[in-house]
Design an enzyme around this catalytic site. Structure first.
Site, PDB file in Angstrom:
ATOM      1  N   GLU A  98     -54.667  19.489   8.190  1.00 21.36           N
ATOM      2  CA  GLU A  98     -55.916  20.241   8.062  1.00 21.36           C
ATOM      3  C   GLU A  98     -55.837  21.169   6.854  1.00 21.36           C
ATOM      4  OE1 GLU A  98     -58.877  20.533   8.440  1.00 21.36           O
ATOM      5  OE2 GLU A  98     -59.471  21.613  10.250  1.00 21.36           O
ATOM      6  N   ASP A  99     -56.998  21.467   6.257  1.00 20.62           N
ATOM      7  CA  ASP A  99     -57.023  22.371   5.112  1.00 20.62           C
ATOM      8  C   ASP A  99     -56.909  23.837   5.545  1.00 20.62           C
ATOM      9  OD1 ASP A  99     -59.543  22.351   6.296  1.00 20.62           O
ATOM     10  OD2 ASP A  99     -60.611  21.694   4.498  1.00 20.62           O
ATOM     11  N   ASP A 102     -59.657  28.423  11.174  1.00 21.91           N
ATOM     12  CA  ASP A 102     -60.405  29.679  11.233  1.00 21.91           C
ATOM     13  C   ASP A 102     -60.619  30.060  12.699  1.00 21.91           C
ATOM     14  OD1 ASP A 102     -62.013  31.850  10.656  1.00 21.91           O
ATOM     15  OD2 ASP A 102     -63.762  30.682  10.113  1.00 21.91           O
ATOM     16  N   PHE A 151     -64.195  33.880   2.954  1.00 22.82           N
ATOM     17  CA  PHE A 151     -64.635  32.501   2.782  1.00 22.82           C
ATOM     18  C   PHE A 151     -64.082  31.971   1.463  1.00 22.82           C
ATOM     19  CE2 PHE A 151     -67.521  29.073   1.593  1.00 22.82           C
ATOM     20  CZ  PHE A 151     -67.396  28.297   2.736  1.00 22.82           C
ATOM     21  N   ARG A 164     -64.749  21.445  -4.208  1.00 24.58           N
ATOM     22  CA  ARG A 164     -63.554  20.796  -3.638  1.00 24.58           C
ATOM     23  C   ARG A 164     -62.541  20.437  -4.722  1.00 24.58           C
ATOM     24  NH1 ARG A 164     -64.569  19.394   1.773  1.00 24.58           N
ATOM     25  NH2 ARG A 164     -66.652  18.685   2.290  1.00 24.58           N
TER      26      ARG A 164
HETATM   27  P1  5GP Z   1     -62.495  26.207  12.726  1.00 23.32           P
HETATM   28  O1  5GP Z   1     -62.950  25.188  13.727  1.00 23.32           O
HETATM   29  O2  5GP Z   1     -61.042  26.561  12.849  1.00 23.32           O
HETATM   30  O3  5GP Z   1     -63.383  27.425  12.730  1.00 23.32           O
HETATM   31  O4  5GP Z   1     -62.765  25.638  11.311  1.00 23.32           O
HETATM   32  C1  5GP Z   1     -62.105  24.603  10.732  1.00 23.32           C
HETATM   33  C2  5GP Z   1     -62.934  24.058   9.589  1.00 23.32           C
HETATM   34  O5  5GP Z   1     -63.876  25.015   9.119  1.00 23.32           O
HETATM   35  C3  5GP Z   1     -62.070  23.731   8.411  1.00 23.32           C
HETATM   36  O6  5GP Z   1     -61.632  22.422   8.461  1.00 23.32           O
HETATM   37  C4  5GP Z   1     -63.018  23.932   7.251  1.00 23.32           C
HETATM   38  O7  5GP Z   1     -63.751  22.749   7.051  1.00 23.32           O
HETATM   39  C5  5GP Z   1     -63.953  25.001   7.726  1.00 23.32           C
HETATM   40  N1  5GP Z   1     -63.565  26.338   7.206  1.00 23.32           N
HETATM   41  C6  5GP Z   1     -62.985  27.359   7.867  1.00 23.32           C
HETATM   42  N2  5GP Z   1     -62.789  28.429   7.060  1.00 23.32           N
HETATM   43  C7  5GP Z   1     -63.244  28.049   5.838  1.00 23.32           C
HETATM   44  C8  5GP Z   1     -63.309  28.716   4.566  1.00 23.32           C
HETATM   45  O8  5GP Z   1     -62.914  29.868   4.345  1.00 23.32           O
HETATM   46  N3  5GP Z   1     -63.851  27.977   3.553  1.00 23.32           N
HETATM   47  C9  5GP Z   1     -64.316  26.714   3.702  1.00 23.32           C
HETATM   48  N4  5GP Z   1     -64.817  26.111   2.626  1.00 23.32           N
HETATM   49  N5  5GP Z   1     -64.271  26.062   4.880  1.00 23.32           N
HETATM   50  C10 5GP Z   1     -63.745  26.728   5.933  1.00 23.32           C
END
Ligand code: 5GP
Length: 179
Positions: A98-99, A102, A151, A164
């Site tokens: 995963e990238d 959050d 963000f 990206r």
């Molecule tokens: P979660 O389900 O943990 O809230 O979010 C995971 C996904 O939210 C990540 O795979 C990514 O696509 C997106 N995401 C979360 N934080 C960021 C951020 O700071 N920037 C971007 N571009 N995407 C985010």
């Protein structure tokens, strides 16, 4: 630096160091096994491509696309599978790539799903972790770098599908999404 970026949080050189370190750790952790790396599209692409060069054991890879942001800058918590795996994970040692983590919602849902489908083990490697953003309890197994609740874009991470291709991870200027 790109005009829409306020500051660089993780430079190209630091990303390479992170991939070397994680690659060594994963090589040791999965010694004697053939892990199945499951990349979450589209954000995982640059990280996965760089990370696998440093994994020195046999491995396989597959991809899934899931969404929880739906184009904005905050997770909706509503995780949708847009593109699913094309082979069974039953009996496999799965490592999700995963990238960024959050709220934790996406990975909590996907790890539970892959366990339900019969994976022998399910672990997660993430380039970035934003622990202050958690809404569900979720701790990634391997973390490249912990960052503040900002963000970020670049190195696979987008805002409305853009940025990206930046080679670093940077904080997007708020005026870009407040427009
Ligand atoms: P979660 O389900 O943990 O809230 O979010 C995971 C996904 O939210 C990540 O795979 C990514 O696509 C997106 N995401 C979360 N934080 C960021 C951020 O700071 N920037 C971007 N571009 N995407 C985010």
């Amino acid at each position: 630096m790109h005009k829409d970026i306020a500051e660089i949080l993780v430079s190209e050189a630091e990303i390479e160091d992170i991939c070397v370190k994680l690659g060594e750790e994963l090589t040791k952790a999965y010694e004697g096994k053939t892990p199945l790396l499951v990349g979450l599209l589209n954000g995982c692409i640059p990280f996965m491509a760089q990370l696998i060069k440093h994994i020195k054991i046999p491995m396989e890879m597959q991809f899934m696309a899931v969404s929880s942001y739906h184009g904005g800058i905050a997770s909706t918590g509503d995780v949708k599978i847009k593109y699913d795996l094309d082979h069974s994970v039953a009996g496999r040692d799965v490592l999700i790539v995963e990238d960024i983590v959050d709220t934790g919602s996406t990975l909590k849902v996907i790890t539970e799903l892959l366990k339900y489908r019969g994976a022998k083990s399910v672990k997660v490697v993430t380039l970035l972790d934003k622990p202050e953003g958690r809404k569900v309890t979720f701790i990634p197994d391997y973390i490249g770098k912990t960052i503040p609740k900002k963000f970020v874009v670049g190195y696979g991470l987008d805002y409305q599908e853009r940025y990206r291709n930046l080679p670093y991870v940077g904080v997007l200027k708020p005026e870009v999404y407040e427009k």
